[in-house]
Design an enzyme around this catalytic site. Structure first.
Site, PDB file in Angstrom:
ATOM      1  CG  HIS A  73      69.283  31.060 -13.268  1.00 20.41           C
ATOM      2  ND1 HIS A  73      69.436  30.505 -12.017  1.00 20.41           N
ATOM      3  CD2 HIS A  73      70.326  31.927 -13.411  1.00 20.41           C
ATOM      4  CE1 HIS A  73      70.503  31.026 -11.430  1.00 20.41           C
ATOM      5  NE2 HIS A  73      71.061  31.882 -12.263  1.00 20.41           N
ATOM      6  CD  GLU A  74      71.751  33.826 -16.345  1.00 19.49           C
ATOM      7  OE1 GLU A  74      71.855  34.984 -15.879  1.00 19.49           O
ATOM      8  OE2 GLU A  74      72.416  32.871 -15.910  1.00 19.49           O
ATOM      9  CD  GLU A  90      73.510  33.265  -9.169  1.00 17.27           C
ATOM     10  OE1 GLU A  90      72.893  32.594 -10.019  1.00 17.27           O
ATOM     11  OE2 GLU A  90      74.044  34.353  -9.433  1.00 17.27           O
ATOM     12  CG  ASP A 149      69.072  27.905  -9.185  1.00 15.32           C
ATOM     13  OD1 ASP A 149      69.385  28.192 -10.354  1.00 15.32           O
ATOM     14  OD2 ASP A 149      69.887  27.491  -8.341  1.00 15.32           O
TER      15      ASP A 149
END
Length: 676
Positions: free
Chosen positions: A511-512, A572, A576
């Site tokens: 995700h990051e 986000e 995800d």
């Protein structure tokens, strides 16, 4: 207070172990969380979390309950032990223990706070009252900015958007008490109700400060008037997500001329800023319009507004009536039933004020060099997986793929804790002086940040403290950061098999990393400069795919008839979805390379792929109070847990294959979105 969002963190790979071990840390993965009465292809979130939801209650002192808060409770206890030991010592303590111990001790001395009443904040109130002109009030606003609250606007330092190695000055919109401009400019029932709560809260604090009930009510109305005017000229947070909308570098003289009634030269001198010639005005329209507001409002109205922000900022650290009033406002916003125990509030205060000093002790107690090494190994695995994903994209040209690889290789990884901790020797912490300690710690940090203006960017610096249950990607630094606080169950559980851990912390790492290539991150180059390194066609193809994600999530209903803002949550949601594919691909590689065959074995009747998704689901099991959920939809760029899970799996053929889902079932999107 700590804020939980999904920026987050890492782990490494250990040997397979049974899901249903008898001794598990609180919050770890268990098949007992699964509700097998639910078809995973109909509602995977309910399947993965159903029993957890049935058996979990939101504690009275929390607005929500999920993996982040479970882990935060555990970390609070560890930090409490450190701080109680430090505060009990006297002679012989080193400088770190003296500062964190005395700050915690002054915070825990509730009797002293009650005995002092409003006295600790009176000198600041008197300084405001003494201002005889708007220019003099700007001097006081500068002082207030240093010690905590931020009335009217914000001033800070950050890297130059077009020369990331250099730090420059920034001025930005600000000065609001409610969480977002929409609370002032929209007439939805909940927004109107919250404005009423704000005026009631302000009336209470002005009364406690010595005003008559009638005068306090009038003061509260003046506060609402000023903040409504500020909100009307503030950029909404969805528009602010695009860094190009916050890119307005100009000379200092141009900024001063833009808003003469802000007396910016006088402000810069009063705040102690070094000489500088360049400044980024993130929202020029705010300063142009609010300049007229300042000019038209009476001095006394502005003084009342500034007084409010000082009272509001000090309230949690004053006597009990102020604390109670402060909590009542928080309760209205979040639905939280009871205030946290004082020791928890005091731990959070130390973490927020002297975070790397407390963090040093926290790391010594919880996180060794071996943990850092394991994390780095897993990050390397996920970076290879992301590179494979990028190189395999059918919609991206070779030219852009080459540039994407350069950026990926340049991402810095910060794991666990800083290489060098912050030096707090200049901060004076005194026993029995709670508000003074809070203000001096804040002033130290404010001056430290302002002193960066005109200097090279320190890329070793961290934006989170080691105990935080969180992580982040920074576009201007081009780095991913994973504090030690998150490297525990259910994100990383050393008693679990690799599949569960890849679904937890592995997916978070993915995700990051994906944030570096989401709708914001993709606009920064490998060194952190705001620069378009995409071909025009690839940029169009990207926008087409993220629009699919935005539209998809905009149809999810969060509470009542309130839908998510797919554009606010776009970055986000993109991360995800991309993180899940990257982490699963890394797990599949691990299984393929395993000569023993253990990685591919089923455990408790679930294949590795099924366990991966179940581990992912467990991370996002949550319960939220309706009031808090409404606020989150307006302000939080992350989707609620249910849609973080279901929104991802319905886009993944790999999930549908793992659980045997058929076309037409809810967890099989008819037009699946796929960016990364």
């Amino acid at each position: 207070m700590r804020v939980f969002r999904l920026l987050m963190a890492g782990f490494l790979i250990l040997t397979a172990a049974s899901f249903s071990q008898s001794t598990k840390p609180s919050g770890s993965f268990s098949v007992d969380n699964i509700d097998k009465s639910v078809d995973p292809c109909v509602d995977f979130y309910q399947y993965a979390c159903g029993n957890w939801i049935k058996n979990s209650e939101i504690p009275g002192d929390r607005p929500s309950w999920q993996s982040f808060s479970e882990l935060d409770e555990s970390n609070l206890s560890v930090e409490r032990g450190i701080l109680e030991k430090a505060s009990a010592g006297s002679s012989g303590r080193n400088a770190i223990d003296q500062k964190i111990g005395d700050l915690y001790g002054s915070c825990m001395d509730e009797k002293a706070a009650d005995a002092k009443g409003i006295a600790p904040v009176k000198p600041e109130l008197e300084r405001i009252a003494a201002a005889k002109s708007k220019a003099m009030l700007i001097d006081e606003i500068a002082h207030i900015h240093l010690i905590g609250p931020n009335p009217l606007f914000n001033f800070y330092s950050a890297s130059d958007l077009h020369n990331a190695d250099q730090v420059i000055a920034y001025i930005d919109q600000g000065g609001l008490s409610l969480p977002d401009r929409d609370y002032y400019v929209k007439d939805d029932a909940d927004k109107v109700e919250m404005r009423k709560h704000l005026t009631e809260y302000a009336t209470q604090l002005f009364t406690l400060a010595g005003q008559s009930p009638q005068q306090a009510a009038s003061s509260a109305e003046q506060v609402l008037l000023v903040e409504t005017l500020l909100a009307a000229d503030s950029m909404d947070r969805t528009k602010r997500r695009d860094p190009k909308n916050r890119d307005h570098k100009m000379t200092r003289d141009e900024a001063v001329a833009l808003a003469p009634d802000f007396y910016l030269n006088r402000y810069f001198a009063a705040v102690g800023a070094p000489d500088f010639t360049a400044i980024n005005v993130t929202n020029p329209d705010f300063f142009k319009q609010v300049n007229g507001v300042i000019g038209s409002l009476p001095l006394e109205t502005l003084k009342t507004y500034v007084t409010w922000h000082v009272l509001r900022g000090a309230a949690p650290w004053l006597s009990q009536p102020f604390v109670d009033a402060n909590f009542k406002m928080r309760q209205a916003l979040t639905g939280q039933k009871q205030i946290q125990d004082r020791w928890k509030r005091c731990v959070d205060l130390v973490d927020g004020s002297l975070g790397e000093a407390l963090g040093q002790r926290y790391v010594e107690a919880t996180f060794g060099a071996d943990g850092k090494a394991r994390m780095l190994k897993m990050v390397d695995t996920l970076e290879k997986s992301l590179n494979d994903d990028i190189q395999g994209l059918s919609w991206m040209s070779d030219e852009t793929k080459k540039q994407a690889n350069v950026k990926l290789q340049a991402i810095r990884n910060k794991i666990g804790y800083p290489d060098q901790y912050r030096d707090y020797s200049a901060v004076t912490i005194k026993t029995g002086d709670l508000l003074g300690n809070v203000e001096r710690a804040q002033e130290f940090e404010s001056k430290r940040q302002i002193a960066k203006i005109g200097k090279p960017l320190d890329r070793k610096e961290w934006g989170m403290t080691p105990p935080e249950v969180n992580a982040y990607y920074s576009g201007s630094f081009n780095e991913i950061v994973f504090p030690a606080g998150i490297l525990q169950p259910p994100f990383f559980d050393k008693s679990m098999d690799d599949a569960v851990n890849f679904g937890g912390i592995g997916l978070v790492i993915g995700h990051e990393l994906t944030h570096g290539f989401d709708d914001q991150g993709r606009k920064f180059d490998p060194t952190g400069n705001l620069r378009d390194w995409w071909t025009e066609q690839d940029g169009k193809e990207f926008e087409k795919r993220v629009s699919c994600v935005a539209d998809e999530y905009s149809n999810f209903v969060a509470v009542d008839n309130l839908k998510l803002n797919g554009r606010l949550t776009l970055g986000e949601n993109t991360a995800d979805n991309g993180g899940a594919r990257i982490a699963l691909a890394a797990l599949e590689r691990l299984i393929a390379e395993d000569k023993t065959g253990k990685e591919g074995q089923s455990i408790d009747g679930f294949t590795p792929e099924q366990r991966f998704f179940l581990g992912f689901g467990r991370v996002w099991c949550e319960k939220q109070r309706p009031e808090f959920l409404r606020m989150q939809v307006s302000t939080n760029p992350h989707s609620p847990g249910k849609y973080r899970v279901n929104g991802v799996v319905q886009n993944m053929p790999e999930f549908q294959k793992a659980f045997g889902c058929k076309a037409g079932q809810p967890m099989v999107a008819e037009n699946a979105c796929h960016v990364w």
